[in-house]
Design a protein around this motif. Sequence first.
Motif, PDB file in Angstrom:
ATOM      1  N   ALA A 194      -5.010  -0.376   7.099  1.00 56.67           N
ATOM      2  CA  ALA A 194      -5.756  -1.549   6.649  1.00 56.67           C
ATOM      3  C   ALA A 194      -6.664  -2.070   7.753  1.00 56.67           C
ATOM      4  O   ALA A 194      -6.287  -2.080   8.926  1.00 56.67           O
ATOM      5  N   TYR A 195      -7.856  -2.449   7.382  1.00 57.38           N
ATOM      6  CA  TYR A 195      -8.896  -2.991   8.256  1.00 57.38           C
ATOM      7  C   TYR A 195      -9.475  -1.946   9.210  1.00 57.38           C
ATOM      8  O   TYR A 195     -10.291  -2.266  10.057  1.00 57.38           O
ATOM      9  N   ILE A 196      -9.046  -0.695   9.098  1.00 56.83           N
ATOM     10  CA  ILE A 196      -9.597   0.379   9.933  1.00 56.83           C
ATOM     11  C   ILE A 196     -10.341   1.367   9.048  1.00 56.83           C
ATOM     12  O   ILE A 196     -11.531   1.593   9.222  1.00 56.83           O
ATOM     13  N   THR A 197      -9.635   1.980   8.090  1.00 55.03           N
ATOM     14  CA  THR A 197     -10.303   2.919   7.191  1.00 55.03           C
ATOM     15  C   THR A 197     -10.522   2.337   5.800  1.00 55.03           C
ATOM     16  O   THR A 197     -11.217   2.937   5.000  1.00 55.03           O
ATOM     17  N   GLN A 198      -9.911   1.205   5.514  1.00 52.14           N
ATOM     18  CA  GLN A 198     -10.098   0.570   4.210  1.00 52.14           C
ATOM     19  C   GLN A 198      -9.717  -0.892   4.266  1.00 52.14           C
ATOM     20  O   GLN A 198      -8.966  -1.310   5.159  1.00 52.14           O
ATOM     21  N   CYS A 199     -10.236  -1.661   3.345  1.00 50.79           N
ATOM     22  CA  CYS A 199      -9.760  -3.026   3.155  1.00 50.79           C
ATOM     23  C   CYS A 199      -8.411  -2.927   2.441  1.00 50.79           C
ATOM     24  O   CYS A 199      -8.201  -2.013   1.641  1.00 50.79           O
ATOM     25  N   PRO A 200      -7.485  -3.838   2.719  1.00 54.36           N
ATOM     26  CA  PRO A 200      -6.199  -3.755   2.024  1.00 54.36           C
ATOM     27  C   PRO A 200      -6.360  -4.027   0.529  1.00 54.36           C
ATOM     28  O   PRO A 200      -7.326  -4.653   0.090  1.00 54.36           O
ATOM     29  N   ILE A 201      -5.390  -3.536  -0.224  1.00 48.49           N
ATOM     30  CA  ILE A 201      -5.354  -3.780  -1.668  1.00 48.49           C
ATOM     31  C   ILE A 201      -4.784  -5.186  -1.852  1.00 48.49           C
ATOM     32  O   ILE A 201      -3.641  -5.457  -1.472  1.00 48.49           O
ATOM     33  N   GLN A 202      -5.558  -6.068  -2.419  1.00 55.31           N
ATOM     34  CA  GLN A 202      -5.139  -7.452  -2.567  1.00 55.31           C
ATOM     35  C   GLN A 202      -4.193  -7.613  -3.751  1.00 55.31           C
ATOM     36  O   GLN A 202      -4.153  -6.760  -4.647  1.00 55.31           O
ATOM     37  N   PRO A 203      -3.409  -8.694  -3.764  1.00 55.61           N
ATOM     38  CA  PRO A 203      -2.508  -8.938  -4.892  1.00 55.61           C
ATOM     39  C   PRO A 203      -3.254  -8.909  -6.226  1.00 55.61           C
ATOM     40  O   PRO A 203      -4.356  -9.450  -6.349  1.00 55.61           O
ATOM     41  N   GLY A 204      -2.669  -8.209  -7.203  1.00 55.21           N
ATOM     42  CA  GLY A 204      -3.265  -8.104  -8.522  1.00 55.21           C
ATOM     43  C   GLY A 204      -4.350  -7.044  -8.629  1.00 55.21           C
ATOM     44  O   GLY A 204      -4.910  -6.851  -9.707  1.00 55.21           O
ATOM     45  N   GLN A 205      -4.645  -6.340  -7.548  1.00 59.28           N
ATOM     46  CA  GLN A 205      -5.704  -5.323  -7.543  1.00 59.28           C
ATOM     47  C   GLN A 205      -5.095  -3.927  -7.444  1.00 59.28           C
ATOM     48  O   GLN A 205      -3.899  -3.764  -7.192  1.00 59.28           O
ATOM     49  N   SER A 206      -5.939  -2.918  -7.633  1.00 60.54           N
ATOM     50  CA  SER A 206      -5.481  -1.531  -7.501  1.00 60.54           C
ATOM     51  C   SER A 206      -6.522  -0.730  -6.730  1.00 60.54           C
ATOM     52  O   SER A 206      -7.664  -1.167  -6.565  1.00 60.54           O
ATOM     53  N   TYR A 207      -6.100   0.445  -6.268  1.00 56.97           N
ATOM     54  CA  TYR A 207      -6.975   1.348  -5.512  1.00 56.97           C
ATOM     55  C   TYR A 207      -6.489   2.767  -5.764  1.00 56.97           C
ATOM     56  O   TYR A 207      -5.275   2.998  -5.849  1.00 56.97           O
ATOM     57  N   VAL A 208      -7.418   3.706  -5.877  1.00 53.85           N
ATOM     58  CA  VAL A 208      -7.046   5.102  -6.070  1.00 53.85           C
ATOM     59  C   VAL A 208      -7.314   5.875  -4.781  1.00 53.85           C
ATOM     60  O   VAL A 208      -8.470   5.966  -4.340  1.00 53.85           O
ATOM     61  N   TYR A 209      -6.255   6.387  -4.181  1.00 57.24           N
ATOM     62  CA  TYR A 209      -6.374   7.286  -3.027  1.00 57.24           C
ATOM     63  C   TYR A 209      -6.694   8.671  -3.568  1.00 57.24           C
ATOM     64  O   TYR A 209      -6.085   9.123  -4.534  1.00 57.24           O
ATOM     65  N   ASN A 210      -7.625   9.367  -2.910  1.00 59.93           N
ATOM     66  CA  ASN A 210      -8.104  10.653  -3.405  1.00 59.93           C
ATOM     67  C   ASN A 210      -8.322  11.560  -2.194  1.00 59.93           C
ATOM     68  O   ASN A 210      -9.196  11.296  -1.374  1.00 59.93           O
TER      69      ASN A 210
END
Length: 150
Positions: free
Chosen positions: A78-94
């Motif tokens: 977090a804060y290096i290669t991506q913004c963190p996933i915030q509460p209630g949100q989603s993110y797809v790692y690929n």
Amino acid sequence: MVKCKDRHYEFNVMLKNTSRLCATKPIVTVNKQFPGPTLYAREGDRVLVKVVNQVKYNLSIHWHGIRQLRTGWADGPAYITQCPIQPGQSYVYNFTLTGQRGTLWWHAHILWLRATVHGAIVILPELGVPYPFPKPHNEAVVILGTYKCS
């Protein structure tokens, strides 16, 4: 002929009451599991993991030991290669598993969440490629971790 697949997983990060050492406390888990699920893929496969954050903390997932060739944004700090996933949100790692086989692990990469948000990732050789040792009679994935009590 190489047969690579897309491997799809979903991580629902949520609280679950868990009993350890004669006490029950809510802990952050993945898919209500502690440790989290084991991912299975083969060399050359593309791994897609949708992480749904259902807790009140920011989080990210780090794929420990996975070579992020041309996919540095999927590494997870977090804060290096991506913004963190915030509460209630989603993110797809690929990311694609290139030139690796064996058992590695994944874990949360923010705050204290790595104590309960972690699991294994097993990378099997490509189809038709043998292991460099005799086939074992049995296999078991072992994840070592700590459980914090207060």
